[in-house]
Design a protein around this motif. Sequence first.
Motif, PDB file in Angstrom:
ATOM      1  N   GLU A 210       0.855  -1.184   0.000  1.00 36.35           N
ATOM      2  CA  GLU A 210       0.000   0.000   0.000  1.00 36.35           C
ATOM      3  C   GLU A 210       0.892   1.236   0.000  1.00 36.35           C
ATOM      4  OE1 GLU A 210      -2.307   0.272   3.554  1.00 36.35           O
ATOM      5  OE2 GLU A 210      -0.645  -0.212   4.871  1.00 36.35           O
ATOM      6  N   GLU A 231       5.445   2.281   9.040  1.00 35.64           N
ATOM      7  CA  GLU A 231       5.982   2.051  10.373  1.00 35.64           C
ATOM      8  C   GLU A 231       7.312   2.747  10.603  1.00 35.64           C
ATOM      9  OE1 GLU A 231       7.505  -1.260   7.737  1.00 35.64           O
ATOM     10  OE2 GLU A 231       5.647  -0.113   7.996  1.00 35.64           O
ATOM     11  N   PHE A 325       4.751  -5.439  10.551  1.00 37.30           N
ATOM     12  CA  PHE A 325       3.582  -5.408   9.670  1.00 37.30           C
ATOM     13  C   PHE A 325       2.303  -5.068  10.452  1.00 37.30           C
ATOM     14  CE2 PHE A 325       6.491  -8.500   7.543  1.00 37.30           C
ATOM     15  CZ  PHE A 325       6.867  -7.654   6.506  1.00 37.30           C
ATOM     16  N   GLU A 326       2.228  -5.536  11.703  1.00 37.45           N
ATOM     17  CA  GLU A 326       1.109  -5.134  12.554  1.00 37.45           C
ATOM     18  C   GLU A 326       1.175  -3.631  12.824  1.00 37.45           C
ATOM     19  OE1 GLU A 326       0.691  -9.229  15.243  1.00 37.45           O
ATOM     20  OE2 GLU A 326       1.988  -7.594  15.916  1.00 37.45           O
ATOM     21  N   ARG A 328       2.496  -1.390  10.942  1.00 37.89           N
ATOM     22  CA  ARG A 328       2.173  -0.635   9.730  1.00 37.89           C
ATOM     23  C   ARG A 328       0.670  -0.350   9.665  1.00 37.89           C
ATOM     24  NH1 ARG A 328       4.429  -3.201   4.349  1.00 37.89           N
ATOM     25  NH2 ARG A 328       6.341  -2.641   5.488  1.00 37.89           N
ATOM     26  N   SER A 329      -0.128  -1.391   9.877  1.00 38.52           N
ATOM     27  CA  SER A 329      -1.587  -1.220   9.832  1.00 38.52           C
ATOM     28  C   SER A 329      -2.068  -0.307  10.946  1.00 38.52           C
ATOM     29  CB  SER A 329      -2.271  -2.586   9.935  1.00 38.52           C
ATOM     30  OG  SER A 329      -1.919  -3.414   8.847  1.00 38.52           O
ATOM     31  N   ALA A 330      -1.502  -0.482  12.155  1.00 36.67           N
ATOM     32  CA  ALA A 330      -1.935   0.311  13.302  1.00 36.67           C
ATOM     33  C   ALA A 330      -1.576   1.796  13.109  1.00 36.67           C
ATOM     34  CB  ALA A 330      -1.303  -0.231  14.582  1.00 36.67           C
ATOM     35  N   VAL A 332      -1.120   3.416  10.208  1.00 35.03           N
ATOM     36  CA  VAL A 332      -1.971   3.994   9.170  1.00 35.03           C
ATOM     37  C   VAL A 332      -3.351   4.290   9.727  1.00 35.03           C
ATOM     38  CG1 VAL A 332      -3.143   3.509   6.968  1.00 35.03           C
ATOM     39  CG2 VAL A 332      -0.713   2.940   7.241  1.00 35.03           C
ATOM     40  N   ALA A 333      -3.869   3.391  10.570  1.00 32.81           N
ATOM     41  CA  ALA A 333      -5.183   3.617  11.174  1.00 32.81           C
ATOM     42  C   ALA A 333      -5.156   4.846  12.081  1.00 32.81           C
ATOM     43  CB  ALA A 333      -5.619   2.384  11.953  1.00 32.81           C
ATOM     44  N   GLU A 344      -4.578   7.108  -0.299  1.00 34.65           N
ATOM     45  CA  GLU A 344      -4.174   5.715  -0.108  1.00 34.65           C
ATOM     46  C   GLU A 344      -4.336   4.972  -1.427  1.00 34.65           C
ATOM     47  OE1 GLU A 344      -5.513   3.695   3.642  1.00 34.65           O
ATOM     48  OE2 GLU A 344      -6.753   5.486   3.833  1.00 34.65           O
ATOM     49  N   ARG A 346      -4.186   1.098  -2.794  1.00 39.13           N
ATOM     50  CA  ARG A 346      -4.103  -0.301  -2.376  1.00 39.13           C
ATOM     51  C   ARG A 346      -4.888  -1.169  -3.346  1.00 39.13           C
ATOM     52  NH1 ARG A 346      -6.566   0.306   2.018  1.00 39.13           N
ATOM     53  NH2 ARG A 346      -4.796   0.915   3.332  1.00 39.13           N
TER      54      ARG A 346
END
Length: 874
Positions: A210, A231, A325-326, A328-330, A332-333, A344, A346
């Motif tokens: 993404e 991240e 990787f966790e 990264r999502s957190a 971005v959120a 974004e 994706r």
Amino acid sequence: MTENAQQQPTAPHTELPTQYAPADVEGPLYERWVERGYFEADAKSDKPAYTIVIPPPNVTGSLHLGHAFEHTLIDALTRRKRMQGYETLWQPGMDHAGIATQNVVERELAKEGKSRHDLGREAFVERVWQWKAESGGQIAGQMRRLGNGVAWSRDRFTMDEGLSRAVQTVFKKMFDDGLIYRAERIINWCPRCLTAISDIEVDYQDDDGELVSIKYGEGDDTLVVATTRAETMLGDTAVAVHPDDERYKHLVGRRIALPLTGRTIPVVADTHVDPEFGTGAVKVTPAHDPNDFAIGQRHGLESLTVMDERGVITVHGPFEGLDRFEARSAIVAALRADGRIVAEKRPYVHSVGHCSRCKTTLEPRLSLQWWVKVETLAKAAGDAVRDGRVDIHPADLSQRYFDWVDNLNDWCISRQLWWGHRIPVWHGPDGETVCVGPDEQPPSGEGWEQDTDVLDTWFSSGLWPFSTLGWPEKTADLAKFYPNSAMVTGYDLMFFWVARMMMFGLYAMDGEIPFRTIAFHGMVRDEHGKKMSKSFGNTVNPLDWMDKYGSDALRFTLARGANPGTDVPIGEDWVQASRNFANKIWNATRFALMNGATVDGPLPDASAMSATDRWILSRLNKTVAQVDAFYEDFQFAKLSDALFHFAWDEVFDWYVELSKTTFQAGGEPAEVSKRVLGEVLDVTLKLLHPVVPFVTETLWTTLTGGESVVVADWPQDSGFRDDAAEREIETLQSVITEVRRFRADQGLQPGQRVPARLALDGTALAPHEAAIRQLLRLQPEGEDFTATATLPVAGAEVALDLSGTIDVAAERKRLAKDLAAAEKEKSQATAKLGNEAFLAKAPDNVVDKIRGRLAKAEDDITRIRAQLDRLPQQ
């Protein structure tokens, strides 16, 4: 080794089993060769040396088709050179394969619920040595199955005592010369293997990710940056823009807010930034990106490491303890919730580096590592090829080699492993650093500790051409067998291994090249040209094919596909065909033995030979010259193909068949042909031996009574040529081929005898009438002979009486139907090719296909009409 390579032949054995059974022959033959010392090399010999080292397979490995391919080529080269009278050394050995071997043993420990840390370094290394003794190196036994003529008494391992001494000596010399240093730089880090890996051990592949665009700063002091690794923003220490970018000149030198962190970071101007790409502003994370690290060095930026060796976030806050990787999502959120996400995309497909060993996504990481300064070493490696001291085959790969060595970055040689050559550097309590050579005592006392890292596996394998010969000692082996004559390896190892051997050899051996020639081969692929992979389900265990068809069949298939630097497709059908070739060799030699073929004494004078005898000897000598030329150019496919067609087409299908008539007639011509046939098979088996060693050894020793073809003399081109005989036999072949084609067209069975009248008087074919009649199943014309078909061929005339042999009416009807179909096909193809609108729109490949159909239809029409004309008139 036997001194008398070509001993006086004894009376040959005359019996062979009716069928060749590779499984009964290969194993005992190979052990006999080893016991007799044929593959050993003597440094005291006055013969010229020929040396090739085996590209050392990993101790964890087993024989795969790539090994079988490469080993077949090297074995063919060394077997031929041995027969040519060289003191030949094919140096065997194995690589300790640092990461791969440590991973294997760690997996074994995991089954016991343990890790290497439970054992400690010393006990773990001992466990690896134990595994190596019990399970490692199974490939050596498989190499014997393939027939590898290596000098087993010289078998080496990259962590043997002698090779370890070579490693320590080179390291010490390079350290003292300022070519090895320690520095903190961005490296490729594998969070799975927990070690640095070199640039060329990175596999790049397109991954779905993404791309997020993030707003940094507040109010008028805002910039938008885009990243695929959100991240890493936790470690940003600047935003960079181009110094000439008018949009951001007012921000350069100011500090802006870094989201989620409570920190501010400066905006810096750097020419590395492309103002046309994206927003023209880039985030700078010096500890997690090589380009950012360089920017950080230029602007004195802080380098903040935000994750540990396993890829877990270490920055205090809500993301601490999350996997990368966790996180990264957190992150971005959290940015989205804070209104910081501008855009974004994706999925966003982009190239991502993966560990070549375990396929884990790599992490650029700032780390203190050991490095080799390569500038002068790489230049020397390039110069050695440019000035002609080292040749590269094929020549068109030279540019790829230059592109690499001319642009080589310093080499990270340290690995965070326990298995391998430990770096011979001790660190003192007050920051002292001492490099210790092999004959020096390390410093002792409180606070002194050896560096915990080990060397990259390629460091020790880079010394392979000379470390295996006893260097750093000035051994007799080194004096005799260095530099190596050739390096035969895959083009995929050009950077991993070849360039490093060049650098190390020129450096450690005082400017002397490590090898005179580099011969690159391609990769083995499946029969459709697809890469072999377990995930594709198309991998092949070469042992299965050797069990089924014999090692010779696999070897010949691989050699016949080996064009320099080009990938090699292989399928089981091709191996089966090579097995059929081995059987053909076997059956032809059985025939020769049963008919009294001999190798005793000199060849008869050419005046006593038939044209057939002179023809095959002329072709034999041309083949010897052709094969020699192909060997010198590493053209394994061409030499194998030349041998296949000479042996199968000319010797077995023509000379043997033509000789049957001579043998049946008896007398002096038969005795001459028996000697010629023996000579031809003697030389042909020698020529074939380097590629198909087992069947040729069995047949040659049976035919000649000699000790072994392994140590027989390589054939020489005697210079005998007879162009007139070649033209005569070519004419004979054209007659036989044409009549056979006519017989097949008329539906006659191969063994069906037909009355015929041969008008050969005054032609070169007259002496061959008996052979023509026998090969074509043509019986004498008889009293009731009626010429129902006449074939004028090669200045002669063959008249056949087909009365009663075929149903002429039915044959005319069949051919008329085929002719109508061919004419219809021609008409349709002609119409399409005459349609300008069609030609304007149709793709080139479609048009080419239709042109091919037209050409075939026209050929069919010509052929069928000729068949109709030849049919008897009703």
